[in-house]
Design a protein around this motif. Sequence first.
Motif, PDB file in Angstrom:
ATOM      1  N   UNK A  94      11.279  14.935  -4.542  1.00 29.33           N
ATOM      2  CA  UNK A  94      10.922  16.043  -3.262  1.00 29.33           C
ATOM      3  C   UNK A  94       9.744  15.574  -2.735  1.00 29.33           C
ATOM      4  N   UNK A  95       8.747  15.155  -3.514  1.00 31.59           N
ATOM      5  CA  UNK A  95       7.244  14.435  -3.286  1.00 31.59           C
ATOM      6  C   UNK A  95       7.725  12.950  -2.764  1.00 31.59           C
ATOM      7  N   UNK A  96       8.413  12.129  -2.652  1.00 34.62           N
ATOM      8  CA  UNK A  96       8.771  11.071  -2.408  1.00 34.62           C
ATOM      9  C   UNK A  96       9.070  11.688  -1.431  1.00 34.62           C
ATOM     10  N   UNK A  97      10.194  11.920  -1.050  1.00 32.42           N
ATOM     11  CA  UNK A  97      10.780  12.740   0.678  1.00 32.42           C
ATOM     12  C   UNK A  97      10.357  13.340   1.083  1.00 32.42           C
TER      13      UNK A  97
ATOM     14  N   UNK B 175      15.567  16.820 -16.030  1.00 31.17           N
ATOM     15  CA  UNK B 175      15.730  17.951 -14.424  1.00 31.17           C
ATOM     16  C   UNK B 175      15.040  17.939 -13.702  1.00 31.17           C
ATOM     17  N   UNK B 176      14.230  18.683 -13.986  1.00 34.54           N
ATOM     18  CA  UNK B 176      12.879  19.355 -13.049  1.00 34.54           C
ATOM     19  C   UNK B 176      12.196  18.291 -12.570  1.00 34.54           C
ATOM     20  N   UNK B 177      11.681  17.360 -13.855  1.00 37.17           N
ATOM     21  CA  UNK B 177      11.085  17.033 -13.454  1.00 37.17           C
ATOM     22  C   UNK B 177      11.539  14.984 -12.194  1.00 37.17           C
ATOM     23  N   UNK B 178      12.963  14.833 -12.189  1.00 38.06           N
ATOM     24  CA  UNK B 178      13.854  14.108 -11.377  1.00 38.06           C
ATOM     25  C   UNK B 178      13.323  15.150  -9.908  1.00 38.06           C
TER      26      UNK B 178
ATOM     27  N   UNK C  76       0.482  -0.987   0.013  1.00 40.17           N
ATOM     28  CA  UNK C  76      -0.017  -0.277   0.099  1.00 40.17           C
ATOM     29  C   UNK C  76       1.023   1.240   0.132  1.00 40.17           C
ATOM     30  N   UNK C  77       1.922   1.451   0.966  1.00 41.11           N
ATOM     31  CA  UNK C  77       3.141   2.609   1.194  1.00 41.11           C
ATOM     32  C   UNK C  77       3.281   2.585  -0.813  1.00 41.11           C
ATOM     33  N   UNK C  78       3.968   1.368  -1.039  1.00 39.91           N
ATOM     34  CA  UNK C  78       4.643   1.963  -2.680  1.00 39.91           C
ATOM     35  C   UNK C  78       4.087   1.673  -3.175  1.00 39.91           C
ATOM     36  N   UNK C  79       2.411   1.403  -3.384  1.00 38.36           N
ATOM     37  CA  UNK C  79       1.529   2.165  -3.881  1.00 38.36           C
ATOM     38  C   UNK C  79       0.781   3.569  -3.894  1.00 38.36           C
ATOM     39  N   UNK C  80       0.335   3.834  -3.005  1.00 37.20           N
ATOM     40  CA  UNK C  80       0.445   5.453  -2.684  1.00 37.20           C
ATOM     41  C   UNK C  80       1.878   6.192  -3.280  1.00 37.20           C
ATOM     42  N   UNK C  81       2.875   5.954  -2.718  1.00 34.70           N
ATOM     43  CA  UNK C  81       4.045   7.060  -2.982  1.00 34.70           C
ATOM     44  C   UNK C  81       4.256   6.830  -4.442  1.00 34.70           C
ATOM     45  N   UNK C  82       3.757   6.215  -5.135  1.00 33.80           N
ATOM     46  CA  UNK C  82       4.684   6.328  -7.147  1.00 33.80           C
ATOM     47  C   UNK C  82       3.713   6.512  -7.413  1.00 33.80           C
ATOM     48  N   UNK C  83       2.199   6.428  -7.068  1.00 31.00           N
ATOM     49  CA  UNK C  83       1.189   6.988  -7.712  1.00 31.00           C
ATOM     50  C   UNK C  83       0.807   8.484  -7.145  1.00 31.00           C
TER      51      UNK C  83
ATOM     52  N   UNK D 130      11.378   6.718  -9.599  1.00 30.63           N
ATOM     53  CA  UNK D 130       9.969   6.476  -8.060  1.00 30.63           C
ATOM     54  C   UNK D 130      10.278   5.014  -7.733  1.00 30.63           C
ATOM     55  N   UNK D 131       9.917   3.846  -8.257  1.00 24.17           N
ATOM     56  CA  UNK D 131      10.397   2.649  -7.359  1.00 24.17           C
ATOM     57  C   UNK D 131      11.019   2.567  -6.450  1.00 24.17           C
ATOM     58  N   UNK D 132      12.407   3.081  -6.492  1.00 27.28           N
ATOM     59  CA  UNK D 132      13.117   2.647  -5.738  1.00 27.28           C
ATOM     60  C   UNK D 132      13.409   3.681  -4.340  1.00 27.28           C
ATOM     61  N   UNK D 133      12.272   4.863  -4.890  1.00 22.77           N
ATOM     62  CA  UNK D 133      12.666   6.160  -3.541  1.00 22.77           C
ATOM     63  C   UNK D 133      11.415   5.063  -2.899  1.00 22.77           C
TER      64      UNK D 133
END
Length: 177
Positions: A148-151, A140-143, A8-15, A41-44
Amino acid sequence: MRQARPSVHAFVGTALAIVVAGAVAVLTHQPWLFPSLGPAVMLHVEKPDAPQSSPRSTLIGHGVALLAGYAFLVACGLSDDPSALQEGVDGPRIVAAAGSVAVTTAVLVLLKASHPPAGATTLIVSLGLLRTPAQLLIAAGAVVLVTVVNWLYGRVSARPMPVWAASDPSSRGARNG
């Protein structure tokens, strides 16, 4: 906040990260979504404390990849050509692809900033899928955006990424041993 189940954590964070980047792409009509964001994102979200998932490795990895991909695209005379998807693969395209991945890998090893999704980023550029300086800045901006979103997501979900770099496992063993 109670720890969510890993799936669930992976699903929400990735989405969440992909939806945010996608929304920016829709609003700006620019390529804020590209294939190597997915594995980053998957690694994050799957391994937030792994060195290759850290903001340091992510940002340095994709930065080096974008530069190496573009350098080989230009050096091989391909910067004004259609992408390999449109034109096909030939000798100069193979040199650009192999050279950009090899340089990206070597530099990331030297910098101790391994981030495997950067291998896809450098191919995306050296194959001409993203090829203008403006597109590279957007990539680069997208990365930065998804990192930041995943952090932030890691902070609120009690599975935080490090602020910048993950601790070196070998130094943890030395401290604990």
